[in-house]
Design a protein around this motif. Structure first.
Motif, mmCIF file in Angstrom:
data_model
loop_
_atom_site.group_PDB
_atom_site.id
_atom_site.type_symbol
_atom_site.label_atom_id
_atom_site.label_comp_id
_atom_site.label_asym_id
_atom_site.label_seq_id
_atom_site.Cartn_x
_atom_site.Cartn_y
_atom_site.Cartn_z
ATOM 1 N N PHE A 58 11.746 -12.326 6.175
ATOM 2 C CA PHE A 58 10.443 -12.045 6.772
ATOM 3 C C PHE A 58 9.472 -11.596 5.677
ATOM 4 C CE2 PHE A 58 13.532 -11.633 10.146
ATOM 5 C CZ PHE A 58 12.923 -12.271 11.217
ATOM 6 N N ALA A 59 9.390 -12.404 4.633
ATOM 7 C CA ALA A 59 8.521 -12.078 3.503
ATOM 8 C C ALA A 59 7.077 -11.937 3.976
ATOM 9 C CB ALA A 59 8.627 -13.173 2.441
ATOM 10 N N GLY A 60 6.462 -10.855 3.566
ATOM 11 C CA GLY A 60 5.077 -10.612 3.949
ATOM 12 C C GLY A 60 4.907 -9.856 5.248
ATOM 13 N N ASP A 61 6.003 -9.596 5.971
ATOM 14 C CA ASP A 61 5.915 -8.838 7.220
ATOM 15 C C ASP A 61 5.729 -7.356 6.878
ATOM 16 O OD1 ASP A 61 6.333 -7.512 9.696
ATOM 17 O OD2 ASP A 61 7.553 -9.186 10.408
ATOM 18 N N LYS A 62 4.547 -6.849 7.141
ATOM 19 C CA LYS A 62 4.206 -5.480 6.751
ATOM 20 C C LYS A 62 5.007 -4.432 7.519
ATOM 21 C CE LYS A 62 -0.468 -6.643 5.257
ATOM 22 N NZ LYS A 62 -1.927 -6.406 5.442
ATOM 23 N N ARG A 63 5.608 -4.825 8.629
ATOM 24 C CA ARG A 63 6.410 -3.864 9.404
ATOM 25 C C ARG A 63 7.622 -3.377 8.624
ATOM 26 N NH1 ARG A 63 7.305 -7.332 14.771
ATOM 27 N NH2 ARG A 63 7.496 -8.930 13.152
ATOM 28 N N LEU A 64 8.070 -4.163 7.639
ATOM 29 C CA LEU A 64 9.278 -3.810 6.898
ATOM 30 C C LEU A 64 9.001 -2.925 5.682
ATOM 31 C CD1 LEU A 64 10.946 -7.316 7.041
ATOM 32 C CD2 LEU A 64 11.716 -5.280 8.239
ATOM 33 N N GLN A 65 7.763 -2.874 5.233
ATOM 34 C CA GLN A 65 7.450 -2.119 4.025
ATOM 35 C C GLN A 65 7.819 -0.629 4.109
ATOM 36 O OE1 GLN A 65 6.589 -3.445 1.085
ATOM 37 N NE2 GLN A 65 6.839 -5.421 2.140
ATOM 38 N N PRO A 66 7.518 0.067 5.208
ATOM 39 C CA PRO A 66 7.880 1.489 5.280
ATOM 40 C C PRO A 66 9.386 1.725 5.187
ATOM 41 C CG PRO A 66 6.275 0.934 6.978
ATOM 42 C CD PRO A 66 6.748 -0.357 6.397
ATOM 43 N N TYR A 67 10.170 0.774 5.663
ATOM 44 C CA TYR A 67 11.620 0.950 5.655
ATOM 45 C C TYR A 67 12.201 0.713 4.265
ATOM 46 C CZ TYR A 67 10.731 1.122 10.563
ATOM 47 O OH TYR A 67 10.222 1.493 11.785
ATOM 48 N N LYS A 68 11.572 -0.158 3.496
ATOM 49 C CA LYS A 68 11.986 -0.330 2.114
ATOM 50 C C LYS A 68 11.746 0.963 1.331
ATOM 51 C CE LYS A 68 11.155 -4.300 0.095
ATOM 52 N NZ LYS A 68 10.439 -5.501 -0.425
ATOM 53 N N ARG A 69 10.587 1.574 1.552
ATOM 54 C CA ARG A 69 10.290 2.844 0.895
ATOM 55 C C ARG A 69 11.256 3.930 1.365
ATOM 56 N NH1 ARG A 69 9.318 5.972 -3.166
ATOM 57 N NH2 ARG A 69 8.058 7.808 -2.701
#
Length: 317
Positions: A250-261
């Motif tokens: 899901f490249a580019g899916d901003k919903r995943l960014q907080p979980y990576k951090r």
């Protein structure tokens, strides 16, 4: 395959307790919804038991097929194989030692009344080795497993799985988008994450099966962890690997960014706790409350006390 068959029940078999398997087959045969077939995969190439005869005996008029692998694949890859083989619109994943309530398939199928629903699941009654009901909800014996619903469901699911594979029915086309299934994460979390990111998940308002809890359950939380070092290696670091792998799909899916951090801060805090990282984790405690509270204390808990704590949790499950 008949055009009237809408659901494939995908069952993984590996050295089963035959009496428990008979109970499960009887409960599958007793489903009120009849337009389904059963695909089973025996993952022990050395197992010579006649499962075909057993299935003929218990499933009777229900179409079934049993596959035999030439090598041991593990449950994730078995369910991947069965997902590829299923040609029906829906697939329902199945363990080898539970007991389904008669309305399970019917209720789950009706939860797909909205075209955006990609996965339906339920809570479970809990039974022991003698098939006695010991709890009316999995959340009673695993209080850290909270069944979230509503608009915040995906926030909790991406932080920690709470959907059990044997309760799931899924659109087969969505399940196939998740292929290949990783070997190192349970298939249910992987599939549920895809379902949530691609549509909506619906949870039944009542349990639809009896889930057997016993010493051999491979899905017991923290079952393979015995020390602080193993907690980092087998629980915290794999989560980062999990969320990074989902992010590739899901490249580019901003919903995943907080979980990576979040995954990075958890590792950093475990290795060298700081007030800044503690504050970050605390602000996001609603994602996984019990996990956050434990990990905020973890660097300061003596190893032997943590090992005793783990043992207590494992014995209670």
């Amino acid at each position: 395959m008949s055009d009237s068959i809408l659901v494939t029940v995908a069952m993984a078999i590996y050295r089963p307790n035959i009496e428990w398997l008979k109970e499960e087959l009887s409960s599958i045969a007793a489903q009120t919804y009849k337009h389904f077939q059963v695909y089973a995969w025996n993952d022990d190439p050395n197992d010579e038991y006649d499962y075909d005869f057993l299935f003929f005996q218990y499933l009777k008029d229900i179409p079934f097929r049993i596959y035999h692998g030439s090598q041991n694949l593990g449950s994730n890859k078995v369910f991947e194989k069965l997902t590829i083989l299923a040609k029906t619109p829906y697939i329902a994943y199945c363990d080898q030692d539970d007991v389904w309530l008669p309305e399970k398939l019917s209720v789950l199928l009706h939860l797909f009344d909205d075209e955006n629903v990609t996965l339906a699941c339920s809570d479970m009654y809990v039974i022991d080795e003698n098939s006695k009901v010991v709890s009316n909800s999995i959340t009673k014996i695993r209080p850290r497993q909270i069944l979230y619903s509503g608009p915040d469901m995906i926030a909790h699911l991406l932080a920690k799985n709470f959907i059990t594979g044997c309760t799931m029915m899924m659109k087969t086309e969505i399940a196939r988008k998740a292929i290949p299934f990783p070997r190192f994460f349970f298939h249910d979390w992987w599939l549920a994450s895809f379902a949530a990111l691609l549509g909506k998940i619906r949870i039944s308002d009542r349990p639809l099966m009896n889930y057997r809890v016993y010493e051999g359950n491979q899905s017991k939380p923290l079952a393979r962890i015995h020390s602080k070092a193993e907690y980092l290696e087998k629980y915290i670091i794999p989560y980062r690997q999990f969320i990074e792998l989902v992010s590739r799909y899901f490249a580019g899916d901003k919903r995943l960014q907080p979980y990576k951090r979040w995954s990075e801060v958890r590792i950093s805090y475990f290795q060298r706790p700081t007030w800044k990282n503690a504050s970050y984790l605390w602000k996001r405690k609603d994602w996984a409350p019990s996990t956050t509270k434990l990990e905020l204390l973890l660097p300061f808990i003596p190893s032997f006390i943590f090992s005793l704590f783990l043992r207590k949790i494992q014995l209670s499950q």
